[in-house]
Design a protein around this motif. Structure first.
Motif, PDB file in Angstrom:
ATOM      1  N   PRO A 275     -17.097 -11.431  -7.044  1.00  0.00           N
ATOM      2  CA  PRO A 275     -16.466 -12.059  -8.223  1.00  0.00           C
ATOM      3  C   PRO A 275     -14.977 -12.283  -7.998  1.00  0.00           C
ATOM      4  N   ILE A 276     -14.468 -13.363  -8.557  1.00  0.00           N
ATOM      5  CA  ILE A 276     -13.038 -13.647  -8.445  1.00  0.00           C
ATOM      6  C   ILE A 276     -12.234 -12.748  -9.379  1.00  0.00           C
ATOM      7  N   LEU A 277     -12.860 -12.327 -10.510  1.00  0.00           N
ATOM      8  CA  LEU A 277     -12.174 -11.470 -11.484  1.00  0.00           C
ATOM      9  C   LEU A 277     -13.093 -10.327 -11.884  1.00  0.00           C
ATOM     10  N   GLN A 278     -12.557  -9.114 -11.842  1.00  0.00           N
ATOM     11  CA  GLN A 278     -13.292  -7.937 -12.293  1.00  0.00           C
ATOM     12  C   GLN A 278     -12.418  -7.151 -13.275  1.00  0.00           C
ATOM     13  N   VAL A 279     -12.992  -6.800 -14.404  1.00  0.00           N
ATOM     14  CA  VAL A 279     -12.311  -5.969 -15.396  1.00  0.00           C
ATOM     15  C   VAL A 279     -13.108  -4.676 -15.533  1.00  0.00           C
ATOM     16  N   LYS A 280     -12.439  -3.544 -15.297  1.00  0.00           N
ATOM     17  CA  LYS A 280     -13.134  -2.258 -15.287  1.00  0.00           C
ATOM     18  C   LYS A 280     -12.471  -1.279 -16.254  1.00  0.00           C
ATOM     19  N   VAL A 305     -13.769  -1.831 -21.764  1.00  0.00           N
ATOM     20  CA  VAL A 305     -14.328  -3.167 -21.531  1.00  0.00           C
ATOM     21  C   VAL A 305     -14.574  -3.376 -20.039  1.00  0.00           C
ATOM     22  N   ASN A 306     -15.791  -3.855 -19.694  1.00  0.00           N
ATOM     23  CA  ASN A 306     -16.171  -4.108 -18.302  1.00  0.00           C
ATOM     24  C   ASN A 306     -16.872  -5.455 -18.190  1.00  0.00           C
ATOM     25  N   PHE A 307     -16.430  -6.304 -17.266  1.00  0.00           N
ATOM     26  CA  PHE A 307     -17.155  -7.542 -16.965  1.00  0.00           C
ATOM     27  C   PHE A 307     -16.662  -8.126 -15.651  1.00  0.00           C
ATOM     28  N   GLY A 347     -10.320  -9.210  -5.575  1.00  0.00           N
ATOM     29  CA  GLY A 347     -10.318  -7.918  -4.905  1.00  0.00           C
ATOM     30  C   GLY A 347      -8.999  -7.178  -4.936  1.00  0.00           C
ATOM     31  N   ASN A 348      -7.939  -7.820  -5.440  1.00  0.00           N
ATOM     32  CA  ASN A 348      -6.611  -7.192  -5.500  1.00  0.00           C
ATOM     33  C   ASN A 348      -6.383  -6.593  -6.891  1.00  0.00           C
ATOM     34  N   GLU A 349      -6.056  -5.326  -6.939  1.00  0.00           N
ATOM     35  CA  GLU A 349      -5.804  -4.651  -8.217  1.00  0.00           C
ATOM     36  C   GLU A 349      -4.425  -5.062  -8.731  1.00  0.00           C
ATOM     37  N   ILE A 350      -4.385  -5.744  -9.888  1.00  0.00           N
ATOM     38  CA  ILE A 350      -3.112  -6.272 -10.408  1.00  0.00           C
ATOM     39  C   ILE A 350      -2.622  -5.546 -11.651  1.00  0.00           C
ATOM     40  N   GLN A 351      -3.436  -4.663 -12.206  1.00  0.00           N
ATOM     41  CA  GLN A 351      -3.050  -3.985 -13.433  1.00  0.00           C
ATOM     42  C   GLN A 351      -1.842  -3.076 -13.239  1.00  0.00           C
ATOM     43  N   SER A 352      -1.747  -2.438 -12.074  1.00  0.00           N
ATOM     44  CA  SER A 352      -0.685  -1.454 -11.835  1.00  0.00           C
ATOM     45  C   SER A 352       0.573  -2.059 -11.203  1.00  0.00           C
ATOM     46  N   LEU A 353       0.554  -3.380 -10.955  1.00  0.00           N
ATOM     47  CA  LEU A 353       1.699  -4.008 -10.282  1.00  0.00           C
ATOM     48  C   LEU A 353       2.864  -4.212 -11.237  1.00  0.00           C
ATOM     49  N   ASN A 354       4.093  -4.049 -10.714  1.00  0.00           N
ATOM     50  CA  ASN A 354       5.270  -4.373 -11.528  1.00  0.00           C
ATOM     51  C   ASN A 354       5.527  -5.875 -11.476  1.00  0.00           C
ATOM     52  N   SER A 355       6.525  -6.345 -12.215  1.00  0.00           N
ATOM     53  CA  SER A 355       6.771  -7.786 -12.353  1.00  0.00           C
ATOM     54  C   SER A 355       6.984  -8.473 -11.009  1.00  0.00           C
ATOM     55  N   LYS A 356       7.745  -7.846 -10.127  1.00  0.00           N
ATOM     56  CA  LYS A 356       8.039  -8.456  -8.831  1.00  0.00           C
ATOM     57  C   LYS A 356       6.784  -8.512  -7.961  1.00  0.00           C
ATOM     58  N   GLN A 357       6.010  -7.436  -7.965  1.00  0.00           N
ATOM     59  CA  GLN A 357       4.779  -7.404  -7.182  1.00  0.00           C
ATOM     60  C   GLN A 357       3.732  -8.372  -7.721  1.00  0.00           C
ATOM     61  N   LEU A 358       3.774  -8.598  -9.031  1.00  0.00           N
ATOM     62  CA  LEU A 358       2.788  -9.458  -9.679  1.00  0.00           C
ATOM     63  C   LEU A 358       3.041 -10.948  -9.427  1.00  0.00           C
ATOM     64  N   MET A 359       4.275 -11.311  -9.091  1.00  0.00           N
ATOM     65  CA  MET A 359       4.678 -12.709  -8.984  1.00  0.00           C
ATOM     66  C   MET A 359       3.728 -13.565  -8.132  1.00  0.00           C
ATOM     67  N   PRO A 360       3.311 -13.132  -6.935  1.00  0.00           N
ATOM     68  CA  PRO A 360       2.412 -13.979  -6.132  1.00  0.00           C
ATOM     69  C   PRO A 360       1.052 -14.212  -6.777  1.00  0.00           C
ATOM     70  N   PHE A 361       0.653 -13.301  -7.665  1.00  0.00           N
ATOM     71  CA  PHE A 361      -0.663 -13.414  -8.293  1.00  0.00           C
ATOM     72  C   PHE A 361      -0.634 -14.234  -9.581  1.00  0.00           C
ATOM     73  N   ARG A 362       0.557 -14.429 -10.151  1.00  0.00           N
ATOM     74  CA  ARG A 362       0.682 -15.143 -11.426  1.00  0.00           C
ATOM     75  C   ARG A 362       0.053 -16.534 -11.360  1.00  0.00           C
ATOM     76  N   LYS A 363       0.325 -17.239 -10.251  1.00  0.00           N
ATOM     77  CA  LYS A 363      -0.140 -18.618 -10.158  1.00  0.00           C
ATOM     78  C   LYS A 363      -1.657 -18.703  -9.983  1.00  0.00           C
ATOM     79  N   ARG A 364      -2.301 -17.602  -9.609  1.00  0.00           N
ATOM     80  CA  ARG A 364      -3.745 -17.628  -9.352  1.00  0.00           C
ATOM     81  C   ARG A 364      -4.576 -17.468 -10.622  1.00  0.00           C
ATOM     82  N   ILE A 365      -3.932 -17.042 -11.723  1.00  0.00           N
ATOM     83  CA  ILE A 365      -4.624 -16.905 -13.004  1.00  0.00           C
ATOM     84  C   ILE A 365      -3.707 -17.440 -14.097  1.00  0.00           C
TER      85      ILE A 365
END
Length: 550
Positions: A275-280, A305-307, A347-365
């Motif tokens: 899956p492209i997105l997993q919520v656990k 919530v899980n999906f 496959g990349n866990e983004i919940q625990s990332l800070n703002s700077k670490q999250l930046m590359p993933f922002r454009k993907r969602i």
């Protein structure tokens, strides 16, 4: 019986520079005692303009050109202000579309309702209090005594709408005008409000003019129907005649655009890739209130919530207001911070990332918001709005503007829109701009939060078709937050049903709609207005229109 209200050859002229000369032109219809007349049409059709003329609430720049609106021997279009004020709220009342803007935020509920009695009657303070309390009981508000002391912001959308209804019915008017009173409400609240209006109509023999663009509502409550197109009345008749045997092409087009409640048969997806997105185990709580005298109230908006979501799939999140579906969607794109749980993007866990670490993933969602006008910067051109994101990610400004032009073409808007501002576009066009902005980052996941809830059925159909085309062309994964179950039935491959922050049912869309398991899901489906009516008409022309929509 004589008609209570008679609209006769009414024409209202628009100011110079408008997109057409008349807001409404040569409109004729009658409203009988105890009748519920639905006025239907798209935004800009003139349906609300007639109601404003009846209430004497037309803007100063708009004037009645010809015709009359007769009530109780008076022509309301030429009535002096003193007499008009005496009728408003007394003999003729109105329920407005958005109660939060119609109610005074600085006044308690009791003061707002009792003000009607203060202006129009000689009741004492005690009588006003008792009558206001009785009205809140009549409209089914929980704990009416507590509600008397509440401010509008402390009430839910459905509760605010009930307060508006109580105000409108305070003096038992002969005519009640309801202007889109259920548009933004979820299905169960909508069903309650419609039932309440019908009950009060029968109880007081009130004549109701109900303005709507929802044919499910028309099927549920109407006695007769008026269809408006670009300021002209194109059809008038009894409910069943108009719904099942429409005569005018415009009426047929509107009815054909109503999503049927039956979910189309889809192949059961067997996903080979991850899956492209997993919520656990996602959890999010809100704390409201709390003082020296009262305890704080903890609300679980997302409770374990899980999906999963795969590429090329549309997953629907449905439920009432307050069920937690929008909270989940905002946590997924990290506009809200979850209390606990995991969000995995490719496959990349983004919940625990800070703002700077999250930046590359922002454009993907990316997210398409419910109200595009509120989410678009009114001081920037459309080109700047779409290009801002790629520029922030490092793309040269020239390339970003060129990409913005391509995206406008993709969402079927002209390149000339680049230099225009948000206020120059219709609601449907602004939603297309919101989609273009989200696609500017080449996302893998698109989150649509109630992206079509305020749109007309025909515009709604266009936006849904556009999202579906883009999903297939770009292999997007779409998380679709919606309270309209008709829409969910048509566009979603799978559906998640949420209640009070929990997932109570999940499965293939056809399975959930045809054989719901949970009692809450059953109650949602049973509350859909006009569920007994199936959109569709019988002649060849209408069938061709429906096939064209598909």
């Amino acid at each position: 019986m004589k008609p209570l209200l008679h609209v006769e050859n009414l024409s209202i002229r628009l100011p110079k520079g408008a997109d057409r000369e008349f807001a409404i032109r040569n409109v004729n219809y009658e409203l009988m005692p105890g009748e519920l007349l639905c006025v239907v049409g798209e935004s800009g059709s003139g349906k609300s303009m007639t109601a404003n003329a009846v209430m004497g609430l037309l803007p100063k720049v708009i004037e009645v050109d010809s015709g009359a609106v007769t009530f109780d021997g008076f022509d309301l279009t030429s009535l002096e202000e003193r007499r008009a004020r005496a009728l408003r709220g007394n003999r003729i009342s109105m329920i407005f579309q958005e109660p939060m803007t119609a109610l005074n935020p600085l006044m308690r509920v009791e003061d707002q309702i009792s003000e009607v009695f203060l202006i129009h009657t000689a009741m004492s303070a005690t009588e006003r209090h008792d009558r206001t309390l009785a009205l809140l009981e009549d409209v089914g508000l929980p704990d009416p005594k507590k509600m008397l002391r509440a401010y509008p912001h402390q009430l839910s959308g459905g509760q605010r709408q009930r307060v508006m209804i109580a105000m409108a019915l305070a003096l038992e008017p002969a005519v009640l005008i309801a202007d889109e009173p259920t548009t933004a409400l979820d299905v169960t609240t909508q069903a309650q409000i419609l039932k309440l209006i019908k009950e009060l109509q029968h109880k007081h023999n009130t004549a109701v003019m109900f303005i709507t663009h929802d044919f499910g509502v028309v099927a549920e409550i109407a006695d007769r129907v008026v269809v408006m197109e670009k300021g002209e009345m194109v059809e008038l008749g009894k409910r069943d005649e108009v719904l099942n045997h429409p005569q005018h092409p415009y009426t047929k087009k509107l009815i054909a655009a109503v999503p049927p409640l039956v979910s189309p048969q889809r192949e059961v997806s067997v996903h080979q890739e991850a899956p492209i997105l997993q919520v656990k185990n996602l959890c999010k709580t809100y704390t409201t209130g709390g003082s020296w005298f009262t305890k704080a109230r903890i609300v679980k908006a997302a409770d374990d919530v899980n999906f999963e979501l795969h590429r090329g799939e549309t997953l629907g999140l449905v439920g009432e207001s307050g069920s937690g579906k929008s909270t989940v969607s905002r946590c997924v794109v990290r506009l809200l911070e979850a209390d606990s749980g995991q969000i995995l993007l490719a496959g990349n866990e983004i919940q625990s990332l800070n703002s700077k670490q999250l930046m590359p993933f922002r454009k993907r969602i990316q997210m398409v918001f419910q109200d595009p006008y509120a989410s678009l910067n009114p001081r920037k051109t459309i080109g700047q709005i779409i290009a801002d994101g790629p520029i922030a990610q490092g793309m040269p400004a020239t390339d970003a503007l060129a990409k913005a032009a391509e995206l406008l073409e993709l969402v079927e808007l002209p390149k000339t829109a680049l230099d225009r501002y948000p206020h120059e576009f219709s609601g449907g066009q602004r939603q297309r701009i919101g989609i273009a902005r989200a696609l500017a980052h080449d996302p893998e996941v698109l989150v649509a939060d109630e992206a079509i809830s305020a749109l007309d059925v025909s515009v709604q159909a266009q936006i849904l078709e556009l999202i579906d085309v883009l999903k297939k062309r770009l292999n997007l994964a779409v998380l679709f937050v919606v309270h309209d179950l008709r829409v969910a039935a048509q566009v979603c491959d799978r559906v998640i049903v949420m209640e009070k922050g929990k997932i109570v049912e999940m499965g293939e869309t056809s399975q959930v709609f045809e054989a719901p398991i949970h009692e809450y899901t059953k109650s949602l489906i049973a509350s859909i207005p006009g569920a007994h009516w199936r959109s569709g008409v019988e002649d060849n022309q209408s069938i061709e229109i429906m096939e064209a929509q598909v």
